[in-house]
Design a protein around this motif. Structure first.
Motif, PDB file in Angstrom:
ATOM      1  N   TRP A   1     104.285  57.472  18.158  1.00  0.00           N
ATOM      2  CA  TRP A   1     104.045  56.896  16.539  1.00  0.00           C
ATOM      3  C   TRP A   1     102.405  56.932  16.400  1.00  0.00           C
ATOM      4  O   TRP A   1     102.267  57.559  15.422  1.00  0.00           O
ATOM      5  N   GLY A   2     101.383  57.569  17.438  1.00  0.00           N
ATOM      6  CA  GLY A   2     100.611  58.129  17.429  1.00  0.00           C
ATOM      7  C   GLY A   2      99.147  57.670  17.820  1.00  0.00           C
ATOM      8  O   GLY A   2      99.599  56.158  18.350  1.00  0.00           O
ATOM      9  N   ARG A   3      98.024  57.723  18.617  1.00  0.00           N
ATOM     10  CA  ARG A   3      96.705  56.613  17.927  1.00  0.00           C
ATOM     11  C   ARG A   3      97.093  55.788  17.372  1.00  0.00           C
ATOM     12  O   ARG A   3      95.711  55.085  17.980  1.00  0.00           O
ATOM     13  N   LYS A   4      96.909  55.571  16.670  1.00  0.00           N
ATOM     14  CA  LYS A   4      96.776  54.742  15.608  1.00  0.00           C
ATOM     15  C   LYS A   4      97.109  53.320  16.299  1.00  0.00           C
ATOM     16  O   LYS A   4      97.001  52.339  16.190  1.00  0.00           O
ATOM     17  N   GLU A   5      98.589  53.252  17.102  1.00  0.00           N
ATOM     18  CA  GLU A   5      98.746  52.681  16.950  1.00  0.00           C
ATOM     19  C   GLU A   5      99.103  51.790  19.083  1.00  0.00           C
ATOM     20  O   GLU A   5      98.207  52.192  19.579  1.00  0.00           O
ATOM     21  N   SER A   6      98.737  50.894  18.861  1.00  0.00           N
ATOM     22  CA  SER A   6      98.059  49.909  20.030  1.00  0.00           C
ATOM     23  C   SER A   6      99.121  49.492  20.609  1.00  0.00           C
ATOM     24  O   SER A   6     100.146  47.866  20.323  1.00  0.00           O
ATOM     25  N   PRO A   7      99.020  50.215  21.782  1.00  0.00           N
ATOM     26  CA  PRO A   7     100.233  49.328  22.980  1.00  0.00           C
ATOM     27  C   PRO A   7      99.609  47.549  22.983  1.00  0.00           C
ATOM     28  O   PRO A   7     101.303  47.109  23.196  1.00  0.00           O
ATOM     29  N   GLU A   8      99.055  47.267  23.130  1.00  0.00           N
ATOM     30  CA  GLU A   8      98.168  45.973  23.867  1.00  0.00           C
ATOM     31  C   GLU A   8      98.756  45.037  22.720  1.00  0.00           C
ATOM     32  O   GLU A   8     100.057  43.540  22.461  1.00  0.00           O
ATOM     33  N   LYS A   9      98.273  45.399  20.999  1.00  0.00           N
ATOM     34  CA  LYS A   9      99.034  44.797  19.468  1.00  0.00           C
ATOM     35  C   LYS A   9     100.261  44.661  19.434  1.00  0.00           C
ATOM     36  O   LYS A   9     100.268  43.629  19.320  1.00  0.00           O
ATOM     37  N   LEU A  10     101.100  45.644  20.276  1.00  0.00           N
ATOM     38  CA  LEU A  10     102.466  45.468  19.596  1.00  0.00           C
ATOM     39  C   LEU A  10     103.110  44.913  20.946  1.00  0.00           C
ATOM     40  O   LEU A  10     103.616  43.516  20.327  1.00  0.00           O
TER      41      LEU A  10
END
Length: 208
Positions: free
Chosen positions: A182-191
């Protein structure tokens, strides 16, 4: 397996069936319909008659025989049930699906990609991870929605060791593949945070 193989299987089933059926495809065959390539020779699906419960029960032996005959003629193994939710200790929050096509008397549907992935995350073999990465790279999905959906599934599930495994699998998937898909804008920690909040809400609703 190719899409033409899936079509051929259900065309053969329609040729034998004397009654209307509804099919919900998941597993590797669903990955093929989403646009992936899969070296599987089985089809996983839920199947139901479009009849009353009593009529469905009385006709189930006929359906089993039809499927055995189709398997022999096509070389494709059907893995089926009248309720795919029983296949996993992780709950399906719903059975949202999309019509693939109608083949004679058979309504063939494919499980929503986010729901389809719940079974993949529960098992989490290398081929499951490859399937998810490939499918989510092809099909438009929103990672925040997926995190909420998977968290709800975890929260709704009965207590078992599988719950801890599922959580680790989701965490690992987001850590390893969220940015790739999904690209760099997506944060694994936030998800992962959204995933756990949804799980907590799911448990609260279950208890309530």
């Amino acid at each position: 397996m190719k899409i033409s193989d899936i079509d051929r299987f259900f065309q053969e089933l329609d040729n034998r069936s004397t009654l209307p059926l509804k099919v919900l495809i998941t597993g590797g065959a669903a990955a093929v319909l989403f646009g992936g390539a899969r070296s599987t020779q089985d089809i996983d699906f839920e199947v139901a008659f479009k009849l009353t419960p009593a009529q469905s029960r009385s006709n189930w032996p006929k359906l089993q025989q039809w499927l055995e005959d189709v398997s022999r003629s096509t070389g494709i193994s059907p893995e089926y049930s009248d309720d795919i939710e029983r296949w996993s200790s992780i709950a399906l929050p719903q059975k949202k699906s999309k019509l693939y096509k109608k083949i004679g008397k058979i309504e063939v549907r494919v499980l929503d990609p986010g729901l389809w992935a719940i079974g993949k995350l529960a098992r989490f073999l290398n081929e499951d991870v490859r399937d998810m990465v490939h499918v989510f790279s092809l099909v438009k999905t929103f990672p925040i929605d997926l995190a909420r959906l998977w968290g709800t599934a975890l929260g709704m599930s009965p207590p078992s060791p599988i719950q801890s495994e599922f959580r680790r699998h989701v965490d690992h998937f987001f850590d390893a593949h969220a940015v790739q898909i999904w690209g760099r804008k997506e944060s694994p920690e936030k998800l992962k945070e959204i995933f756990m909040k949804a799980a907590q809400k799911g448990r609260a609703k279950k208890v309530g």
